[in-house]
Design a protein around this motif. Structure first.
Motif, PDB file in Angstrom:
ATOM      1  N   ASP A 155      -9.565   7.305   9.889  1.00 10.13           N
ATOM      2  CA  ASP A 155      -8.682   7.072  11.040  1.00 10.13           C
ATOM      3  C   ASP A 155      -7.463   6.223  10.729  1.00 10.13           C
ATOM      4  O   ASP A 155      -6.565   6.115  11.554  1.00 10.13           O
ATOM      5  CB  ASP A 155      -9.472   6.375  12.159  1.00 10.13           C
ATOM      6  N   ASP A 156      -7.408   5.605   9.515  1.00  8.96           N
ATOM      7  CA  ASP A 156      -6.299   4.695   9.254  1.00  8.96           C
ATOM      8  C   ASP A 156      -5.811   4.857   7.822  1.00  8.96           C
ATOM      9  O   ASP A 156      -6.375   5.623   7.031  1.00  8.96           O
ATOM     10  CB  ASP A 156      -6.710   3.256   9.543  1.00  8.96           C
ATOM     11  N   VAL A 157      -4.771   4.093   7.472  1.00  7.10           N
ATOM     12  CA  VAL A 157      -4.054   4.326   6.225  1.00  7.10           C
ATOM     13  C   VAL A 157      -4.925   4.159   4.979  1.00  7.10           C
ATOM     14  O   VAL A 157      -4.662   4.797   3.956  1.00  7.10           O
ATOM     15  CB  VAL A 157      -2.814   3.416   6.120  1.00  7.10           C
ATOM     16  N   ASN A 158      -5.945   3.291   5.017  1.00  7.49           N
ATOM     17  CA  ASN A 158      -6.754   3.094   3.812  1.00  7.49           C
ATOM     18  C   ASN A 158      -7.627   4.299   3.484  1.00  7.49           C
ATOM     19  O   ASN A 158      -8.296   4.325   2.446  1.00  7.49           O
ATOM     20  CB  ASN A 158      -7.612   1.825   3.916  1.00  7.49           C
ATOM     21  N   ASP A 159      -7.621   5.312   4.358  1.00  4.83           N
ATOM     22  CA  ASP A 159      -8.339   6.561   4.089  1.00  4.83           C
ATOM     23  C   ASP A 159      -7.401   7.671   3.606  1.00  4.83           C
ATOM     24  O   ASP A 159      -7.860   8.757   3.243  1.00  4.83           O
ATOM     25  CB  ASP A 159      -9.045   7.058   5.359  1.00  4.83           C
ATOM     26  N   LEU A 160      -6.093   7.420   3.590  1.00  8.64           N
ATOM     27  CA  LEU A 160      -5.124   8.495   3.372  1.00  8.64           C
ATOM     28  C   LEU A 160      -5.306   9.217   2.041  1.00  8.64           C
ATOM     29  O   LEU A 160      -5.245  10.451   1.986  1.00  8.64           O
ATOM     30  CB  LEU A 160      -3.695   7.952   3.478  1.00  8.64           C
ATOM     31  N   ALA A 161      -5.464   8.477   0.952  1.00  8.17           N
ATOM     32  CA  ALA A 161      -5.578   9.125  -0.358  1.00  8.17           C
ATOM     33  C   ALA A 161      -6.752  10.097  -0.387  1.00  8.17           C
ATOM     34  O   ALA A 161      -6.638  11.217  -0.907  1.00  8.17           O
ATOM     35  CB  ALA A 161      -5.727   8.070  -1.459  1.00  8.17           C
ATOM     36  N   LYS A 214       0.818  -1.211   0.000  1.00  5.81           N
ATOM     37  CA  LYS A 214       0.000   0.000   0.000  1.00  5.81           C
ATOM     38  C   LYS A 214       0.853   1.263   0.000  1.00  5.81           C
ATOM     39  O   LYS A 214       1.680   1.478   0.881  1.00  5.81           O
ATOM     40  CB  LYS A 214      -0.943   0.006   1.207  1.00  5.81           C
ATOM     41  N   LEU A 215       0.613   2.088  -1.008  1.00  5.92           N
ATOM     42  CA  LEU A 215       1.237   3.397  -1.125  1.00  5.92           C
ATOM     43  C   LEU A 215       0.169   4.445  -0.869  1.00  5.92           C
ATOM     44  O   LEU A 215      -0.811   4.523  -1.607  1.00  5.92           O
ATOM     45  CB  LEU A 215       1.854   3.569  -2.513  1.00  5.92           C
ATOM     46  N   LEU A 216       0.316   5.201   0.187  1.00  4.18           N
ATOM     47  CA  LEU A 216      -0.686   6.159   0.647  1.00  4.18           C
ATOM     48  C   LEU A 216      -2.042   5.476   0.806  1.00  4.18           C
ATOM     49  O   LEU A 216      -3.087   6.005   0.472  1.00  4.18           O
ATOM     50  CB  LEU A 216      -0.799   7.361  -0.304  1.00  4.18           C
ATOM     51  N   GLY A 217      -1.991   4.222   1.313  1.00  5.26           N
ATOM     52  CA  GLY A 217      -3.216   3.500   1.638  1.00  5.26           C
ATOM     53  C   GLY A 217      -3.832   2.699   0.514  1.00  5.26           C
ATOM     54  O   GLY A 217      -4.847   2.034   0.715  1.00  5.26           O
ATOM     55  N   ARG A 218      -3.241   2.753  -0.694  1.00  2.95           N
ATOM     56  CA  ARG A 218      -3.786   2.008  -1.837  1.00  2.95           C
ATOM     57  C   ARG A 218      -2.725   1.066  -2.381  1.00  2.95           C
ATOM     58  O   ARG A 218      -1.537   1.420  -2.413  1.00  2.95           O
ATOM     59  CB  ARG A 218      -4.209   2.954  -2.963  1.00  2.95           C
TER      60      ARG A 218
END
Length: 385
Positions: free
Chosen positions: A330-336, A23-27
């Motif tokens: 709240d977590d990395v999968n939301d970052l983008a 995962k790069l920026l959550g993706r």
């Protein structure tokens, strides 16, 4: 003219194990260029890989578009010695050369945008062009191994603004006609047009240091695109936003999640004032589905892994803009998404990396008034509009 793209992926990766799924920026890495291709003017995009897990992901995750297809790549063309051209030839044969233009996109270039791809397509229509590739303009002085300069006089060093810059192939986009590909069996041939991309896209991901650099560049790019308008949609994750992040299980599976009643009232007031609520979660939970039904949130989407592409599609369908969205994650999968929307928020108990990338860290924890706090902030913010 049928425009088909191939994104070749290999399961094996020596430099970064599992690189394409990391995962790069959550993706997942490959989803960045895949997402760009989806929203470009390409007609079909094939993820061509020997990795069954990726093929299953593609089938489940991109059901909302008919443009994306997964295709199994033969092991012989997915080993360390196989060339990209051999994979392209195998792919072309498997789809019976059913294209007029063939576009090669590289997952290791996640800064590629739909606009870059569209520019390549436009260049294919320039008279006499039969191929196109992407380049970066760079002001670098190059040297031979014997210590002699290649492109300047050491006694007359030019200023950067006066230097005749170099065009360097960045490995992101290649496009060619069917006839040229059949004839040359190569990604480009004949008269080649050039598509210039930003200098930072020269970095391809081959090592962990490249990964860190590119991830920071992607985050910076998304944030640079931010704009703020009236908030018309509040987008929410579930676990760690609606709930405290804990899940209680029994012998029969998921038993209980904790929700805050004050959040529900805040969302009701928000809707009464013209703000739609959207829920996007990677989990498929009956409890969540029932809670959202109780809250009368019609835009509830469960089991979404690539939240960024899904939300881009939702935005297009609603004919709105990223600038009209607020997002709580709240977590990395939301970052983008957090790096792209007009306003982004994280509960006080969110992960550190998320709090470093949002516009506001809330004073309340998830399932303890965080959503209600956002609702009240939006009401005050929208009053100016």
């Amino acid at each position: 003219m049928k425009k088909v793209a191939i994104i070749p992926l290999r399961k094996g990766s020596k430099g970064i194990p599992g690189k394409n799924k990391k995962k790069l920026l959550g993706r997942p890495l490959f989803s960045w260029v895949l997402g760009a291709a989806i929203f470009s003017d390409l007609d079909e995009v094939y993820v061509f890989t020997d990795d069954e897990e990726i093929l299953n992901y593609v089938e489940k995750e991109y059901h909302w578009t008919t443009k994306v297809k997964g295709l199994l790549r033969d092991d012989v063309n997915a080993n360390d010695t196989a060339s990209t051209e051999s994979a392209m030839l195998e792919f072309a044969e498997k789809i019976n050369y059913n294209f007029d233009m063939l576009c090669l996109l590289q997952a290791t270039s996640p800064l590629t945008t739909a606009e870059n791809i569209n520019e390549a397509i436009v260049n294919m229509y320039v008279p006499n062009n039969v191929s196109v590739l992407s380049v970066v303009k760079t002001h670098r002085f190059t040297w031979n191994s014997d210590g002699t300069p290649q492109n300047y006089d050491v006694f007359n060093r030019p200023r950067r603004q006066d230097f005749d810059s170099l065009l360097v192939e960045n490995g992101a986009i290649y496009m060619t006609t069917k006839d040229a590909f059949i004839s040359s069996k190569n990604r480009v041939s004949g008269k080649i047009g050039l598509v210039e991309m930003p200098e930072e896209t020269l970095v391809e991901i081959d090592s962990l240091s490249d990964w860190t650099m590119v991830e920071n560049l992607v985050a910076a790019r998304q944030k640079s695109l931010k704009a703020q308008q009236r908030i018309n949609y509040l987008v929410l994750d579930v676990d760690g936003v609606f709930t405290d992040g804990c899940v209680y299980y029994g012998a029969e599976g998921e038993l209980m999640k904790k929700f805050d009643m004050r959040d529900g009232m805040g969302l009701e007031i928000l809707r009464q004032n013209g703000v739609e609520v959207v829920v996007i979660t990677s989990e498929n939970s009956d409890l969540v589905a029932k809670r959202m039904q109780k809250l009368q949130i019609k835009h509830t989407f469960l089991g979404v892994k690539d939240k960024y592409s899904f939300l881009q599609n939702f935005i297009d369908q609603q004919q709105t803009l990223w600038a009209n969205l607020a997002y709580v994650g709240d977590d990395v999968n939301d970052l983008a998404n957090l790096c792209t929307v007009g306003w982004s928020f994280a509960p006080a108990n969110a992960t550190a990396v998320v709090k470093q990338n949002v516009d506001f860290t809330l004073t309340n924890n998830s399932a303890d008034g965080a959503i209600r706090e956002v609702c009240e902030w939006i009401m005050k913010y929208n009053a100016r509009f």
